[in-house]
Design an enzyme around this catalytic site. Structure first.
Site, PDB file in Angstrom:
ATOM      1  N   LYS A  72      -5.563  -9.205  10.356  1.00 36.96           N
ATOM      2  CA  LYS A  72      -4.734  -9.872   9.359  1.00 36.96           C
ATOM      3  C   LYS A  72      -3.725 -10.784  10.058  1.00 36.96           C
ATOM      4  CE  LYS A  72      -1.666  -8.605   5.487  1.00 36.96           C
ATOM      5  NZ  LYS A  72      -1.097  -7.455   4.744  1.00 36.96           N
ATOM      6  N   SER A 148      -1.289  -7.972  -0.033  1.00 37.47           N
ATOM      7  CA  SER A 148      -1.310  -9.150   0.808  1.00 37.47           C
ATOM      8  C   SER A 148      -2.464  -9.183   1.806  1.00 37.47           C
ATOM      9  CB  SER A 148       0.015  -9.246   1.578  1.00 37.47           C
ATOM     10  OG  SER A 148       0.171  -8.149   2.458  1.00 37.47           O
ATOM     11  N   SER A 172      -0.224  -3.342  -0.242  1.00 45.64           N
ATOM     12  CA  SER A 172      -1.020  -4.446   0.292  1.00 45.64           C
ATOM     13  C   SER A 172      -2.333  -4.055   0.938  1.00 45.64           C
ATOM     14  CB  SER A 172      -0.189  -5.256   1.297  1.00 45.64           C
ATOM     15  OG  SER A 172       0.845  -5.936   0.639  1.00 45.64           O
TER      16      SER A 172
END
Length: 492
Positions: A72, A148, A172
């Site tokens: 990520k 996210s 997230s």
């Protein structure tokens, strides 16, 4: 390609270890899949081909040696590459060293070949940063994969990789897992290492982790990832049995309380209610004691405390990035500047009041866990929303930039924007912040698909340190109601 799509990370690692396929061959398949579907999804935003090629030419060791992987673009720093956190302000800010989490991915033998999309500073439950553009859901490219960790979830759901790096500060990991039909575990506070760039984010609310298609991949990856580092601020209570061994044993029969009630969203979507009712039915068939309960906590108060902490963090983060890069306001999104200004104008009193009240939420959840092993809720209160449906209108974005420039956060507060954020921004995800504020483990399990064919996961919240119990239950649910055969083939 069909064989690649039908294999999880554990299977791929076994094939490499047995010499039936090389790491380079698997990497080629992962890249081919990315080339085919990423233009439609925008899941991968930074390619790392040189690093990946060097990895597969070397001697790889570890439980996942040779398995392609994505990290990520938030917190997971890789030396020599930018960690943009979804922001134009950090586009050229290069990481000088690996984060501890990334180093453990590498030590496990994973072959990292790219970084995935995330909202600016991970501050939203959708993945639509202005800088990189929106990420789309492989099940329906018109809807969000959540956030996210939306880029990672979209990549896994589309078959680019069987697992990918993620993180969770307010849902997230679980939100995108629920949106894309994946398994996602937010671990107990303190298990996953952070640093050396930073300590625990959000006062321990944030943790790193992964999203996966199978429970066994999640168990084995967490086995490889958790544990203290020399710079840890306190000892990490490690489990005495590996998670991989733990999921091999059927879970003990549990008492599980379920609810779909939320003060933030008084009318969750019928599909969210159906998801929990279906999960309760599966659990009952497995012999668990399942009963409807009232919410154990005041989720409206918790949401306000969560946002007070988030606003303060956003203000500090914007100031930090300005110091690091000298970025002007134009390099930040208008929504980010609004949140930062709210935090700056509020001062320290709301922050410390919210931090003190965390104890109230911990005690409320503890009272529930004195009589029930797990709390079952929807992960989302609604099916995945359409891309762009939560975009702030341009006129409000311009007003937000003016307010930020004028340092008029108090005026913004008087307009009722905090209540708006609670009921609109958190209204579709009112269930996930509880585990972050209390430090408890929670997972989203893909047990339900809507009539429109979209995934809609359910959430389980456990006691502190009950990560193994959650994984064991998830393995049992996966066996009873399999989901691995479902994957979003957007190339059809």
């Amino acid at each position: 390609m069909g064989e690649y799509l039908s294999a999880d990370a554990t299977t791929l690692a076994g094939l490499v270890a047995a010499g039936e396929v090389t790491a380079a061959e698997i990497l080629d398949l992962a890249r081919a899949r990315a080339d085919a579907v990423n233009p439609s999804l925008n899941a991968i935003v930074i390619k790392m081909d040189a690093e990946a090629d060097a990895r597969v030419r070397g001697d790889l060791t570890g439980p996942f040696a040779g398995v392609p992987f994505l990290i990520k673009d938030l917190a997971q720093d890789y030396r020599g590459y930018p960690t943009t956190r979804g922001s134009r302000a950090l586009a050229t800010h290069i990481a000088r060293e690996h984060s501890f989490g990334v180093q453990r991915f590498l030590d496990a033998g994973l072959v990292i070949f790219g970084k995935t999309n995330t909202p600016e500073f991970g501050a939203k439950g959708i993945t639509e940063p202005t800088f990189w553009g929106p990420t789309r859901n492989p099940w329906d490219v018109e809807v969000t994969p959540g956030g996210s960790s939306g880029g990672s979830a979209a990549a896994v759901a589309a078959g680019i990789v069987p697992a990918a790096g993620a993180s969770d500060g307010g849902g997230s990991i679980r939100i995108p897992a629920a949106c894309t039909g994946l398994f996602g575990l937010k671990s107990s506070r303190g298990l996953m290492p952070f640093g050396p760039q930073t300590g625990e984010p959000l006062f321990g609310m944030g943790v790193e982790g992964v999203v996966t298609r199978t429970v066994r991949d999640a168990a084995a990856l967490y086995d490889a990832l958790i544990g203290p580092t020399p710079s840890s601020t306190y000892p990490t209570p490690l489990h005495t049995e590996s998670y991989t061994a733990r999921i091999a044993t059927p879970p003990r029969l549990l008492r599980i309380g379920y609810t779909t009630t939320s003060a933030i969203n008084a009318n969750p979507h019928p599909e969210a209610v159906a998801a929990v009712e279906h999960a309760a039915s599966v659990l009952t068939d497995l012999g668990h004691q399942v009963e409807e309960v009232a919410p154990p906590h005041d989720d409206a108060a918790l949401a306000r405390d969560f946002l007070d902490i988030w606003f303060a963090k956003c203000a500090a983060q914007v100031d930090e990035v300005r110091r690091l890069t000298g970025a002007p306001d134009s390099h930040f999104e208008a929504d980010t500047l609004t949140l930062a200004e709210l935090g700056r104008a509020a001062g320290v009193v709301p922050l410390f009041t919210a931090l003190d009240r965390i104890n109230d939420h911990v005690l409320a959840l503890d009272r529930f866990h004195q009589t029930h092993d797990l709390l079952l809720t929807p992960t989302l209160a609604v099916p995945p929303p359409r891309v762009g449906s939560m975009t702030t209108p341009p006129i409000l974005q311009r007003a937000a930039r003016l307010a930020s420039r004028a340092r008029s956060g108090r005026a913004i507060s008087r307009l009722g924007i905090i209540d708006k954020l609670i009921y609109e921004s958190l209204g579709w995800v009112p269930y996930t912040q509880l585990a972050n504020l209390t430090g408890r483990p929670a997972m989203s399990v893909p047990l339900h698909w809507t009539d429109a064919g979209l995934p809609l996961g359910v959430q389980f919240v456990g006691r502190l340190g009950a990560d193994g119990d959650l994984l064991a239950l998830a393995a049992g649910l996966e066996a009873a109601a399999p989901w691995f055969h479902r994957y979003a083939d957007i190339s059809l």
